[in-house]
Scaffold this active site. Structure first.
Site, PDB file in Angstrom:
ATOM      1  N   PRO A 277       0.980  -1.391  -0.021  1.00 32.06           N
ATOM      2  CA  PRO A 277       0.041   0.036  -0.032  1.00 32.06           C
ATOM      3  C   PRO A 277       1.054   1.077  -0.069  1.00 32.06           C
ATOM      4  O   PRO A 277       1.866   1.236   0.831  1.00 32.06           O
ATOM      5  CB  PRO A 277      -0.858  -0.103   1.252  1.00 32.06           C
ATOM      6  CG  PRO A 277       0.189  -0.809   2.258  1.00 32.06           C
ATOM      7  CD  PRO A 277       0.775  -1.872   1.281  1.00 32.06           C
ATOM      8  N   ARG A 279      -0.690   4.885  -1.387  1.00 29.27           N
ATOM      9  CA  ARG A 279      -1.685   5.890  -1.046  1.00 29.27           C
ATOM     10  C   ARG A 279      -2.784   5.795   0.270  1.00 29.27           C
ATOM     11  O   ARG A 279      -2.771   6.737   0.804  1.00 29.27           O
ATOM     12  CB  ARG A 279      -2.724   6.057  -2.394  1.00 29.27           C
ATOM     13  CG  ARG A 279      -3.713   7.004  -2.195  1.00 29.27           C
ATOM     14  CD  ARG A 279      -4.754   6.711  -3.300  1.00 29.27           C
ATOM     15  NE  ARG A 279      -4.266   6.113  -4.517  1.00 29.27           N
ATOM     16  CZ  ARG A 279      -4.021   7.090  -5.639  1.00 29.27           C
ATOM     17  NH1 ARG A 279      -4.054   8.402  -5.702  1.00 29.27           N
ATOM     18  NH2 ARG A 279      -3.578   6.632  -6.705  1.00 29.27           N
ATOM     19  N   ARG A 315      -1.408  16.131  -9.482  1.00 32.86           N
ATOM     20  CA  ARG A 315      -2.536  14.940  -9.739  1.00 32.86           C
ATOM     21  C   ARG A 315      -3.861  15.810 -10.470  1.00 32.86           C
ATOM     22  O   ARG A 315      -4.374  15.013 -11.329  1.00 32.86           O
ATOM     23  CB  ARG A 315      -3.004  14.551  -8.389  1.00 32.86           C
ATOM     24  CG  ARG A 315      -1.961  13.512  -7.683  1.00 32.86           C
ATOM     25  CD  ARG A 315      -2.349  12.565  -6.651  1.00 32.86           C
ATOM     26  NE  ARG A 315      -3.024  11.724  -7.208  1.00 32.86           N
ATOM     27  CZ  ARG A 315      -4.277  11.516  -7.259  1.00 32.86           C
ATOM     28  NH1 ARG A 315      -5.340  12.640  -7.080  1.00 32.86           N
ATOM     29  NH2 ARG A 315      -5.125  10.627  -7.926  1.00 32.86           N
ATOM     30  N   TYR A 319      -4.128  13.586 -13.933  1.00 35.49           N
ATOM     31  CA  TYR A 319      -5.087  12.557 -13.793  1.00 35.49           C
ATOM     32  C   TYR A 319      -6.560  13.109 -13.752  1.00 35.49           C
ATOM     33  O   TYR A 319      -7.277  12.437 -13.367  1.00 35.49           O
ATOM     34  CB  TYR A 319      -4.990  11.606 -12.731  1.00 35.49           C
ATOM     35  CG  TYR A 319      -3.512  11.185 -12.647  1.00 35.49           C
ATOM     36  CD1 TYR A 319      -2.900  10.078 -13.419  1.00 35.49           C
ATOM     37  CD2 TYR A 319      -2.492  11.694 -11.548  1.00 35.49           C
ATOM     38  CE1 TYR A 319      -1.912   9.509 -13.020  1.00 35.49           C
ATOM     39  CE2 TYR A 319      -1.658  11.154 -11.413  1.00 35.49           C
ATOM     40  CZ  TYR A 319      -0.760  10.123 -12.082  1.00 35.49           C
ATOM     41  OH  TYR A 319       0.395   9.593 -12.058  1.00 35.49           O
ATOM     42  N   CYS A 346       3.110  28.486 -16.720  1.00 36.01           N
ATOM     43  CA  CYS A 346       2.601  29.032 -18.017  1.00 36.01           C
ATOM     44  C   CYS A 346       2.128  28.124 -19.072  1.00 36.01           C
ATOM     45  O   CYS A 346       2.633  27.562 -19.987  1.00 36.01           O
ATOM     46  CB  CYS A 346       3.636  29.888 -18.696  1.00 36.01           C
ATOM     47  SG  CYS A 346       4.334  31.056 -17.705  1.00 36.01           S
ATOM     48  N   GLU A 347       0.864  27.379 -18.271  1.00 36.31           N
ATOM     49  CA  GLU A 347       0.146  26.418 -18.988  1.00 36.31           C
ATOM     50  C   GLU A 347      -1.205  26.554 -19.030  1.00 36.31           C
ATOM     51  O   GLU A 347      -1.754  26.659 -17.463  1.00 36.31           O
ATOM     52  CB  GLU A 347       0.768  25.096 -18.912  1.00 36.31           C
ATOM     53  CG  GLU A 347       2.080  24.656 -19.295  1.00 36.31           C
ATOM     54  CD  GLU A 347       2.400  23.190 -19.375  1.00 36.31           C
ATOM     55  OE1 GLU A 347       1.304  22.488 -19.657  1.00 36.31           O
ATOM     56  OE2 GLU A 347       3.267  22.922 -19.316  1.00 36.31           O
TER      57      GLU A 347
HETATM   58  N1  LLP Z   1       3.071  -1.749  -6.255  1.00 36.58           N
HETATM   59  C1  LLP Z   1       3.215  -1.436  -7.387  1.00 36.58           C
HETATM   60  C2  LLP Z   1       3.653  -2.371  -8.248  1.00 36.58           C
HETATM   61  C3  LLP Z   1       2.719  -0.162  -7.993  1.00 36.58           C
HETATM   62  O1  LLP Z   1       2.917   0.177  -9.130  1.00 36.58           O
HETATM   63  C4  LLP Z   1       2.008   0.786  -7.170  1.00 36.58           C
HETATM   64  C5  LLP Z   1       1.750   2.196  -7.583  1.00 36.58           C
HETATM   65  C6  LLP Z   1       1.726   0.583  -5.835  1.00 36.58           C
HETATM   66  C7  LLP Z   1       2.343  -0.672  -5.398  1.00 36.58           C
HETATM   67  C8  LLP Z   1       1.240   1.575  -5.051  1.00 36.58           C
HETATM   68  O2  LLP Z   1      -0.062   1.939  -5.195  1.00 36.58           O
HETATM   69  P1  LLP Z   1      -0.985   2.669  -4.320  1.00 36.58           P
HETATM   70  O3  LLP Z   1      -1.208   1.935  -3.120  1.00 36.58           O
HETATM   71  O4  LLP Z   1      -0.291   3.688  -3.758  1.00 36.58           O
HETATM   72  O5  LLP Z   1      -2.194   2.878  -5.014  1.00 36.58           O
HETATM   73  N2  LLP Z   1       0.649   8.677  -9.414  1.00 36.58           N
HETATM   74  C9  LLP Z   1      -0.745   7.973  -9.375  1.00 36.58           C
HETATM   75  C10 LLP Z   1      -0.515   6.702  -8.803  1.00 36.58           C
HETATM   76  C11 LLP Z   1       0.587   5.638  -9.533  1.00 36.58           C
HETATM   77  C12 LLP Z   1       0.572   4.442  -8.963  1.00 36.58           C
HETATM   78  C13 LLP Z   1       1.923   3.739  -9.657  1.00 36.58           C
HETATM   79  N3  LLP Z   1       1.977   2.397  -8.815  1.00 36.58           N
HETATM   80  C14 LLP Z   1      -1.702   8.857  -8.604  1.00 36.58           C
HETATM   81  O6  LLP Z   1      -1.413  10.045  -8.193  1.00 36.58           O
HETATM   82  O7  LLP Z   1      -2.997   8.634  -8.556  1.00 36.58           O
END
Ligand code: LLP
Length: 420
Positions: A277, A279, A315, A319, A346-347
Site C-alpha cells: 500500500p 496511497r 494530480r 489525472y 505558464c500552461e
Molecule cells: N505496487 C506497485 C507495483 C505499484 O506500481 C504501485 C503504484 C503501488 C504498489 C502502490 O499503489 P498505491 O497503493 O499507492 O495505489 N501517481 C498516481 C498513482 C500511480 C501508482 C503507480 N503504482 C496517482 O497520483 O494517482
C-alpha cells in the site's frame, strides 16, 4: 479525511498546530503531514491482516520523504521500491533490507545488483529478460536472487484514470499467465535464482474489493499448479492500489473490507502475504497550504491564482484528480462562488481545481488542498524553475521540518560549476 485536520474557532489545524502558524514559520507552498494520521492508517491496515504472516511493504513512490519512511519502518513496515534511488532512500531511513521488495518493468542491471547486494526480500520480476539478468548477477555474486514473477492477470481494474490501470495484457506490466509455468521452471532450475514468491498488482486508487479477490484467485491457481510440479513458494504479493476517499463521500472500502474478502483464501494457501500500500497509508495524512496571490474575473469565470501550481501538485492536471480545497480561515457568511483554482505555471493545464464551489477567496489568504500525502510531493518538479516546497511533520503541538524548501542554488546545482 483524516480527523487530525480539523477546524477550531474557524481556523484549520493539523493536530494541535494552526495552519497559519505553520505558514508563518515555513512559508508557502507547504506540505503538512500528521504523524498520528500516518501511524493510525498503518496500524489499521496492518491490523486488518493480523491473522496472517505478513509484510506490509509501504510503496515508497507514494511519498519517499526519509522521515516518513523512518516513521513507518519503526512502526514495522517494509518497503516496496521501484528504483535504485528508492532503495537508497529506504536503506537510509532504516528499512531492513529483508523487508524490501523491488517492483517495476525496467530495473537496470546496476539497480538489480545493488538490491541483491543489499539482501532484499524479493524481486518482483516482470519479464524473461529481467529474470535472465538476475540469474547472471546471482551467479556472479554467488548469491542466488530471490524472485517472484509478477503475473498479469488480465482482469478489469476499475480506477478513475486509465493511466493507473495495470491488470490488463495491453499494459506493459507483468508476465502473462501462460508464460508463468515455463518461467518458474526455468527459475527453479537456474543456480543464480531462488524462487520465493508470486506477485500481482492490478492498479491504483481501486475502490472495490472484488478485483482483488479475482486477482488473488487467479494467482492461487498458479500456486497450486506450481506446487504440483514441485515448486513451493513462500510468499504471495498482492500489490497495492487500495483506494481512498478524496471527496469525503465515505465510499472507500477500509482495510477490514479487503481483509475479509482475502484472508480466508490466503490462510488456506499457507503463504506469507506481502502487500504494497502507498496511497492508503499516507494520502489523507497530508495537505498542501498555498497562498492566494490574485483573484481575477474573465470570460465569465473567476480565477483564484495561488502560489502552488502543477509543479507542486500534479494530480489534478495529470489525472483530473479531485482534491478538496478550503480556506484556512473560515469567515462564514461569504458567498460561495464557482472558481478555477490555478497556479502560476505558464500552461492552461496548470490548475488545482476547476469550476469548484468555493467560499469567495481573497487575495493574500491561505487555502488548504486536502488528501495530498500520496503522489503530491513525490511527483513535484522544478518546472518553470520553481524550487520545490518544504515539508513539515506535525506531532501533537510540535512541528518538524522534514524537508527544507529548495533554493535557487539547489535548482542550478550540477550546472553552475560546468559553465565555461
Ligand atoms: N505496487 C506497485 C507495483 C505499484 O506500481 C504501485 C503504484 C503501488 C504498489 C502502490 O499503489 P498505491 O497503493 O499507492 O495505489 N501517481 C498516481 C498513482 C500511480 C501508482 C503507480 N503504482 C496517482 O497520483 O494517482
Amino acid at each position: 479525511m483524516a480527523k487530525e485536520f480539523h477546524t477550531r474557532d474557524g481556523k484549520l489545524y493539523c493536530e494541535d498546530v494552526a495552519a497559519e502558524a505553520l505558514v508563518a514559520a515555513h512559508g508557502t507552498p507547504l506540505y503538512v503531514y500528521s504523524r498520528a494520521a500516518i501511524l493510525e492508517r498503518y496500524r489499521e491496515f496492518d491490523g486488518a491482516f493480523a491473522p496472517l504472516d505478513r509484510l506490509i511493504a509501504y510503496s515508497v513512490k507514494a511519498n519517499g520523504n526519509l522521515s516518513l519512511l523512518r516513521l513507518l519502518a519503526r512502526g514495522g513496515a517494509g518497503a516496496d521500491i521501484v528504483s535504485g534511488g528508492e532503495l537508497h532512500r529506504a536503506c537510509l531511513a532504516g528499512v531492513p533490507p529483508e523487508r524490501i521488495v523491488f517492483s517495476g518493468v525496467g530495473k537496470t542491471v546496476a539497480e538489480l545488483a545493488a538490491a541483491l547486494e543489499a539482501g532484499i526480500y524479493g524481486f518482483n520480476v516482470e519479464s524473461e529478460g529481467e529474470l535472465r539478468a538476475l540469474a547472471e548477477l546471482g551467479a556472479a555474486l554467488g548469491k542466488p536472487a530471490p524472485v517472484a514473477l509478477r503475473i498479469n492477470p488480465d482482469i478489469e481494474s476499475p480506477t478513475p484514470h486509465h493511466y493507473t490501470r495495470t491488470g490488463h495484457l495491453t499494459t506493459k506490466f507483468g508476465i502473462p499467465s501462460e508464460d508463468a509455468l515455463r518461467l518458474y521452471e526455468l527459475a527453479a532450475s537456474t543456480p543464480g535464482l531462488r524462487v520465493r514468491g508470486i506477485d500481482v498488482h492490478i492498479g491504483s486508487q481501486i475502490l472495490e474489493v472484488e478485483p482483488y479477490r479475482q486477482a488473488l484467485l487467479h494467482v492461487l491457481v498458479l500456486v497450486d499448479e506450481l506446487r504440483a510440479r514441485g515448486i513451493a513458494l513462500e510468499y504471495l504479493d498482492l500489490g497495492g492500489g487500495f483506494g481512498v476517499s478524496y471527496d469525503d463521500g465515505g465510499a472507500a472500502p477500509v482495510a477490514a473490507d479487503f481483509a475479509e474478502a482475502l484472508v480466508p483464501h490466503l490462510a488456506v494457501s499457507g503463504l506469507k502475504l506481502v502487500l504494497e500500500p502507498g496511497r492508503y497509508l499516507v494520502a489523507s495524512a497530508g495537505l498542501l497550504l498555498t497562498r492566494v496571490l490574485y483573484v481575477k474575473e474573465m470570460g465569465g469565470k473567476r480565477f483564484v491564482i495561488t502560489d502552488a501550481g502543477m509543479n507542486d501538485l500534479l494530480r489534478p492536471s495529470h489525472y483530473a484528480g479531485y482534491h478538496h480545497v478550503e480556506p484556512v480561515q473560515r469567515h462564514g457568511g461569504r458567498p460561495v462562488v464557482r472558481s478555477d483554482v490555478v497556479g502560476p505555471i505558464c500552461e492552461t493545464g496548470d490548475f488545482l481545481a476547476l469550476d469548484r464551489a468555493l467560499e469567495a477567496a481573497r487575495e493574500g489568504e491561505l487555502l488548504a488542498i486536502r488528501t495530498v500525502g500520496a503522489y503530491g510531493f513525490s511527483m513535484a518538479s522544478t518546472y518553470n524553475a520553481r524550487p520545490r516546497p518544504a515539508e513539515v511533520l506535525v506531532e501533537g503541538g510540535s512541528v518538524r521540518l522534514i524537508r527544507r524548501r529548495e533554493t535557487y542554488d539547489d535548482l542550478i546545482r550540477g550546472e553552475a560549476e560546468l559553465l565555461d
